[in-house]
Design a protein around this motif. Structure first.
Motif, PDB file in Angstrom:
ATOM      1  N   HIS A   1      -1.853   6.446  -7.195  1.00  0.00           N
ATOM      2  CA  HIS A   1      -3.158   7.539  -7.357  1.00  0.00           C
ATOM      3  C   HIS A   1      -3.929   7.561  -6.114  1.00  0.00           C
ATOM      4  CE1 HIS A   1      -1.968   7.667 -11.513  1.00  0.00           C
ATOM      5  NE2 HIS A   1      -2.203   6.323 -11.625  1.00  0.00           N
ATOM      6  N   TYR A   2      -3.482   6.982  -4.900  1.00  0.00           N
ATOM      7  CA  TYR A   2      -4.084   7.120  -3.677  1.00  0.00           C
ATOM      8  C   TYR A   2      -4.720   8.619  -3.428  1.00  0.00           C
ATOM      9  CZ  TYR A   2      -5.508   6.757   1.208  1.00  0.00           C
ATOM     10  OH  TYR A   2      -5.996   6.718   2.760  1.00  0.00           O
TER      11      TYR A   2
ATOM     12  N   LYS B   1      -0.886  -5.074 -10.332  1.00  0.00           N
ATOM     13  CA  LYS B   1      -1.020  -3.730 -11.056  1.00  0.00           C
ATOM     14  C   LYS B   1      -2.076  -3.047 -10.438  1.00  0.00           C
ATOM     15  CE  LYS B   1      -2.138  -1.932 -15.832  1.00  0.00           C
ATOM     16  NZ  LYS B   1      -2.612  -2.511 -16.921  1.00  0.00           N
ATOM     17  N   ALA B   2      -3.102  -3.707  -9.698  1.00  0.00           N
ATOM     18  CA  ALA B   2      -4.054  -2.616  -8.885  1.00  0.00           C
ATOM     19  C   ALA B   2      -3.490  -2.159  -7.502  1.00  0.00           C
ATOM     20  CB  ALA B   2      -5.373  -3.823  -8.701  1.00  0.00           C
ATOM     21  N   GLU B   3      -2.644  -2.991  -6.935  1.00  0.00           N
ATOM     22  CA  GLU B   3      -1.767  -2.204  -5.771  1.00  0.00           C
ATOM     23  C   GLU B   3      -1.030  -1.084  -6.259  1.00  0.00           C
ATOM     24  OE1 GLU B   3      -1.733  -5.626  -2.569  1.00  0.00           O
ATOM     25  OE2 GLU B   3      -0.557  -5.945  -4.266  1.00  0.00           O
ATOM     26  N   PHE B   4      -0.312  -1.319  -7.158  1.00  0.00           N
ATOM     27  CA  PHE B   4       0.572  -0.442  -7.591  1.00  0.00           C
ATOM     28  C   PHE B   4      -0.122   0.888  -8.064  1.00  0.00           C
ATOM     29  CE2 PHE B   4       3.810   1.674 -10.623  1.00  0.00           C
ATOM     30  CZ  PHE B   4       4.807   1.595  -9.778  1.00  0.00           C
TER      31      PHE B   4
ATOM     32  N   ASP C   1       0.696  -1.103  -0.195  1.00  0.00           N
ATOM     33  CA  ASP C   1       0.056  -0.034  -0.037  1.00  0.00           C
ATOM     34  C   ASP C   1       0.943   1.303  -0.011  1.00  0.00           C
ATOM     35  OD1 ASP C   1       1.042   0.493   2.577  1.00  0.00           O
ATOM     36  OD2 ASP C   1      -0.816  -0.048   3.528  1.00  0.00           O
ATOM     37  N   TRP C   2       0.290   2.413   0.165  1.00  0.00           N
ATOM     38  CA  TRP C   2       0.768   3.562  -0.019  1.00  0.00           C
ATOM     39  C   TRP C   2       1.883   3.767   1.131  1.00  0.00           C
ATOM     40  CZ3 TRP C   2      -0.383   7.399   3.684  1.00  0.00           C
ATOM     41  CH2 TRP C   2      -1.233   7.161   4.550  1.00  0.00           C
TER      42      TRP C   2
END
Length: 376
Positions: free
Chosen positions: A74-75, A66-69, A30-31
């Protein structure tokens, strides 16, 4: 007896291994990860901030889905800026660099050959397993004649979703819980003050905000000993408190930590893409309104904590045990006042679990007559 405990431990270790592997399989990129990874890579490349930033994101991209990255990038708008501008990325690293104990553990795994992102996550995976062993150890001490309570209750606690979340996410909370567990064990078994101080210091090195817990504990012990024992000043406790305060200030100053006001502003009001570009300004009224709003959503922790404190008072007449229970309860709200993220249980769960252990200790002494020595 040894055979029964051996079978009990075997059952427990199989269950804990399964849960640990499940946490590993469901690990989260995560971010928060770029911050911790950037802190570690800055030790590796102290004079090349651009390389640090590029390596952080390229290494995460290789491992994360890809979704996590995309979520990391873009969080919010600030995360997009951190990805595009290495100077902006570097300015927010002090929020993470001050957690030197956690970063040191990550760096050790990194130097052992694990990838950077894996190193961040494996610290918590290993910590989860160790904490499970420590919980089993505590419950075996508290209920020495019951071969079922220790494995079943330990597995239930570590199956609990918020506990698994601490293991799966790239934050220091699971790692610091190792030392909270060691601290409560040393406390209940009345180990030396020096050992307890070492565990408190480790908590502060992993998460410097635990300085409030460390100082409040030392203050309570100082007052309790003075009034209930010998009316003499324990200079050792004063020295411990002074040492922790000096170490905390040194960490904050060395890493140019922006401060609580900046952290609060960036965490709850607006994440500044470039910290130096604008000041973290908000009024006390705005802070108070936000705190009150978050307190309303703090029902689960409040209910669980109140029940544990009340139950401890009911089962134990030992004033030291009661004071410990209140100390952990109060520290939940000390932490909440400074960082009221009521939706994120990981910030408060460690203290709730300490409350739970103190409650079990009170229950054990009332009904089992176990031989743990009284702390006071």
């Amino acid at each position: 007896m040894k055979l029964k405990w051996g079978l009990s431990f075997l059952f427990f270790i199989i269950g804990l291994s399964f849960l640990t592997f499940s946490c590993y399989q469901n690990r989260v990129y995560d971010w928060d990860m770029p911050g911790y990874l950037g802190s570690v890579y800055s030790w590796e490349f102290p004079d090349d901030a651009k390389k640090v930033q590029e390596k952080v994101y390229s290494d995460i991209e290789k491992e994360a889905s890809k979704a996590e990255f995309n979520d990391i990038l873009h969080y919010n708008h600030a995360n997009e800026v951190f990805y595009a501008d290495y100077k902006a990325f570097g300015e927010q690293l002090p929020y993470y660099k001050i957690k030197i104990g956690f970063n040191a553990a990550v760096y050790a795994l990194y130097k052992l050959g694990f990838t950077g992102p894996h190193s961040v996550l494996l610290v918590n995976i290993f910590s989860y397993f160790i904490c499970g062993l420590l919980m089993f150890y505590v419950l075996r001490l508290l209920f020495p004649q019951n071969y079922f309570i220790a494995p079943l209750l330990s597995l239930f606690v570590f199956w609990f979703p918020p506990v698994r979340d601490m293991a799966q996410n790239p934050t220091p909370d699971m790692f610091v819980f190792v030392f909270l567990m060691l601290f409560i064990i040393s406390l209940l078994q009345k180990k030396s003050e020096l050992l307890q101080f070492i565990f408190l210091l480790c908590c502060v090195l992993i998460r410097p905000d635990y300085v409030l817990f460390a100082m409040s504990y030392l203050f309570v012990v100082f007052v309790f000993q003075y009034f209930k024992e010998n009316k003499q000043i324990n200079y050792s406790l004063i020295l411990q408190g002074f040492s922790i305060a000096v170490i905390y200030i040194a960490i904050i100053k060395y890493y140019n930590y922006p401060g609580w006001k900046d952290l609060f502003y960036d965490s709850f009001f607006y994440r500044r893409p470039v910290i130096s570009a604008e000041k973290a300004e908000f009024t006390f009224q705005k802070y108070f309104d936000f705190l009150l709003f978050k307190l309303i959503n703090f029902k689960r922790i409040t209910l669980a904590s109140v029940i544990l404190v009340a139950s401890t008072f009911y089962f134990s007449k030992d004033w030291w045990i009661r004071i410990l229970s209140l100390l952990f309860f109060i520290n939940i709200y000390i932490k909440f006042v400074f960082f009221p993220d009521s939706a994120n249980l990981r910030f408060f769960l460690g203290f709730v679990l300490l409350l739970f252990i103190v409650f079990l200790y009170a229950l054990s002494k009332k009904y089992n007559g176990f031989q743990l020595r009284k702390n006071a």
